[in-house]
Write an enzyme that holds these catalytic residues in place. Structure first.
Site, PDB file in Angstrom:
ATOM      1  N   HIS A  73      70.011  31.479  26.599  1.00 46.57           N
ATOM      2  CA  HIS A  73      69.500  30.623  25.518  1.00 46.57           C
ATOM      3  C   HIS A  73      69.571  31.452  24.232  1.00 46.57           C
ATOM      4  CE1 HIS A  73      66.345  28.562  23.164  1.00 46.57           C
ATOM      5  NE2 HIS A  73      66.486  27.539  23.984  1.00 46.57           N
TER       6      HIS A  73
ATOM      7  N   ASP B   3      64.115  36.451  31.222  1.00 44.46           N
ATOM      8  CA  ASP B   3      63.657  35.302  30.439  1.00 44.46           C
ATOM      9  C   ASP B   3      63.284  34.217  31.451  1.00 44.46           C
ATOM     10  OD1 ASP B   3      63.364  32.969  29.049  1.00 44.46           O
ATOM     11  OD2 ASP B   3      65.344  33.021  28.091  1.00 44.46           O
TER      12      ASP B   3
ATOM     13  N   GLN C  10      62.735  29.042  32.068  1.00 39.56           N
ATOM     14  CA  GLN C  10      63.037  27.950  33.009  1.00 39.56           C
ATOM     15  C   GLN C  10      62.554  28.259  34.422  1.00 39.56           C
ATOM     16  OE1 GLN C  10      63.960  25.037  32.178  1.00 39.56           O
ATOM     17  NE2 GLN C  10      64.517  25.483  30.057  1.00 39.56           N
TER      18      GLN C  10
ATOM     19  N   LYS D 205      56.357  24.591  28.951  1.00 43.82           N
ATOM     20  CA  LYS D 205      57.268  24.242  30.051  1.00 43.82           C
ATOM     21  C   LYS D 205      56.563  24.367  31.404  1.00 43.82           C
ATOM     22  CE  LYS D 205      61.342  26.094  27.642  1.00 43.82           C
ATOM     23  NZ  LYS D 205      62.000  24.995  26.937  1.00 43.82           N
TER      24      LYS D 205
ATOM     25  N   CYS E 145      70.903  24.926  22.705  1.00 41.46           N
ATOM     26  CA  CYS E 145      70.660  26.320  22.249  1.00 41.46           C
ATOM     27  C   CYS E 145      71.373  27.314  23.159  1.00 41.46           C
ATOM     28  CB  CYS E 145      69.177  26.642  22.188  1.00 41.46           C
ATOM     29  SG  CYS E 145      68.265  25.559  21.104  1.00 41.46           S
TER      30      CYS E 145
HETATM   31  N1  PLP Z   1      64.858  30.667  27.209  1.00 42.49           N
HETATM   32  C1  PLP Z   1      65.279  29.594  27.873  1.00 42.49           C
HETATM   33  C2  PLP Z   1      66.134  29.767  29.090  1.00 42.49           C
HETATM   34  C3  PLP Z   1      64.904  28.321  27.451  1.00 42.49           C
HETATM   35  O1  PLP Z   1      65.317  27.241  28.120  1.00 42.49           O
HETATM   36  C4  PLP Z   1      64.092  28.193  26.308  1.00 42.49           C
HETATM   37  C5  PLP Z   1      63.719  26.855  25.794  1.00 42.49           C
HETATM   38  O2  PLP Z   1      64.289  25.865  26.140  1.00 42.49           O
HETATM   39  C6  PLP Z   1      63.670  29.351  25.651  1.00 42.49           C
HETATM   40  C7  PLP Z   1      64.067  30.568  26.132  1.00 42.49           C
HETATM   41  C8  PLP Z   1      62.812  29.280  24.445  1.00 42.49           C
HETATM   42  O3  PLP Z   1      61.570  28.762  24.765  1.00 42.49           O
HETATM   43  P1  PLP Z   1      60.543  28.299  23.612  1.00 42.49           P
HETATM   44  O4  PLP Z   1      61.283  27.315  22.763  1.00 42.49           O
HETATM   45  O5  PLP Z   1      59.421  27.700  24.365  1.00 42.49           O
HETATM   46  O6  PLP Z   1      60.159  29.538  22.870  1.00 42.49           O
END
Ligand code: PLP
Length: 404
Positions: A119, A196, A199, A222, A362
């Site tokens: 992401h 990270d 998900q 999430k 993203c």
């Molecule tokens: N990393 C991954 C794999 C994500 O799917 C997301 C958000 O969709 C993020 C990071 C960023 O999360 P947040 O927007 O809650 O900071």
């Protein structure tokens, strides 16, 4: 075990109030659980005060609730100590924290290894670090199915590598990362591992010690909790050696006109007023998650995912992104329909009470590697059922009739 999947939908106020809605965008934001919402309201109406500052009883009650939330998060992650658990505003903030604070201990020529599947929030902070410090940034490529190509590890994870920072699960393809193989490769050369978990954490409590990693980031929204809160877990000795990221109130040892010393972690990394009620709400969501029968939920989600994939595969020309094998993916399914833009697809689906996400998610480097610019994504969470899948497949029938 109190999981009764058939009634789970009713435990989510928004879903209970909108029985007609088929919510298939939980990878973006999961719905908030009633207990999390209740905990936020209870906190704001009975214990609202700032933390770590007040000596009156209300402030002490707020302090206690906030620190109890940290204890719950530590249990959810199986952390060694609550001092390893930092509240942030979300996964993005957690990842930026590591890129700045751990990144601040790196020097020009050190290598950080990420993957093409990241992401943007685990991509751009490392590009910025490269600009600031001259580190080398290397990418683990992906296979045609969007899985990390681990055959490339020996040339990427060598003695120059200081950190491997990868997603636990792709937000586009749902592909799970083989964390054990990465950790083994990183340990051989003394590199640290950041996962990270944005998900991953939605799919059950984590064991950061068993994973063998050094940092874990995730978002509350999430994980059936409120928005505006997230976590960073880091190994105690690493956090202790890291400079702060954001600075200001609450994170200092002493401030004089000449210099400032830092508080110990986790306070060192929680400058300013933290998301207090949100942390309390998140703790209620995590507590609820810890009471569920996850093997049963995973089996159910996998069945729904399989049903969805079977239906999608019957649509002429539709291209599925991601791994074939069911066990290699979380219940996140992205697809392209030639000639149809995902925004148009999602708009038509919305008219049929279906909430899906369309766009680049993203993750532009990943989409480029998979030969797509944009795609449509359906993501399943524990409150979805067969009716949601049937509605999606019917909805796509309308899409094809209206747009194709
Ligand atoms: N990393 C991954 C794999 C994500 O799917 C997301 C958000 O969709 C993020 C990071 C960023 O999360 P947040 O927007 O809650 O900071």
């Amino acid at each position: 075990m109190n999981a009764a999947p058939a009634s789970l939908r009713d435990e989510f106020p928004l879903l209970a109030a909108t029985p007609e809605l088929h919510y298939l965008d939980s990878a973006a934001t999961a719905q908030i659980h009633r207990l999390a919402l209740d905990a936020v309201v209870r906190h704001e109406t009975t214990r609202r005060a700032n933390v770590s500052r007040g000596t009156y009883r209300l402030a002490e009650a707020a302090d206690l609730a906030y620190e109890q939330a940290r204890q719950t998060a530590a249990r959810f992650l199986n952390a060694t100590s609550t001092d390893e658990v930092i509240f942030t505003s979300g996964a993005t903030a957690s990842l930026n924290l590591v890129a700045h604070a751990f990144g601040g201990t790196l020097k020009a020529g050190d290598r950080v290894v990420i993957s093409v599947a990241e992401h943007h929030s685990n991509f751009v902070p490392w590009q910025m670090l490269r600009e600031r410090t001259g580190i080398e940034l290397a990418l683990i490529p992906v296979t045609a199915a969007g899985q990390l190509d681990l055959a490339r590890l020996p040339e990427l994870i060598d003695s120059k590598c200081r950190l491997v920072a990868v997603t636990q699960c792709s937000n586009v393809t749902g592909a799970w990362t083989d964390v054990a193989t990465l950790v083994t490769a990183a340990r051989k050369v003394g590199a640290k591992v950041l996962l990270d978990g944005a998900q991953g954490a939605q799919h059950g409590p984590q064991d950061v010690r068993a994973l063998g990693i050094d940092f874990y980031a995730f978002s509350g929204h999430k994980c059936f909790g409120p928005g505006g809160v997230g976590m960073l877990w880091g190994r105690g000795e690493l956090l202790a050696a890291m400079p702060p990221f954001l600075t200001g109130g609450g994170m200092i040892g002493e401030v004089t006109p000449q210099a400032t010393t830092w508080a110990a972690p986790p306070q060192r990394f929680e400058a300013g007023t933290p998301p207090i009620a949100q942390a309390v709400g998140l703790a209620a969501a995590l507590e609820w998650m810890m009471s569920l029968d996850w093997p049963q939920i995973h089996a159910r989600e996998a069945r729904l995912c399989e049903l969805m994939i079977e239906g999608l595969q019957r649509i002429p020309g539709l291209r599925l992104l991601g791994p074939e094998a069911q066990e290699a993916r979380a219940p996140i399914v992205s697809f392209e329909i030639p000639g149809l833009h995902p925004h148009d697809i999602c708009q038509v689906l919305d008219a049929h009470q279906l909430a899906l996400r369309g766009g680049h998610h993203c993750a532009q480097p990943l989409l480029a590697a998979l030969g797509a610019e944009v795609c449509t994504r359906a993501s399943i969470a524990l409150y979805n059922d067969e009716a949601d899948i049937a509605a999606l497949l019917d909805g796509l029938g309308f899409v094809l009739r209206e747009l194709a």
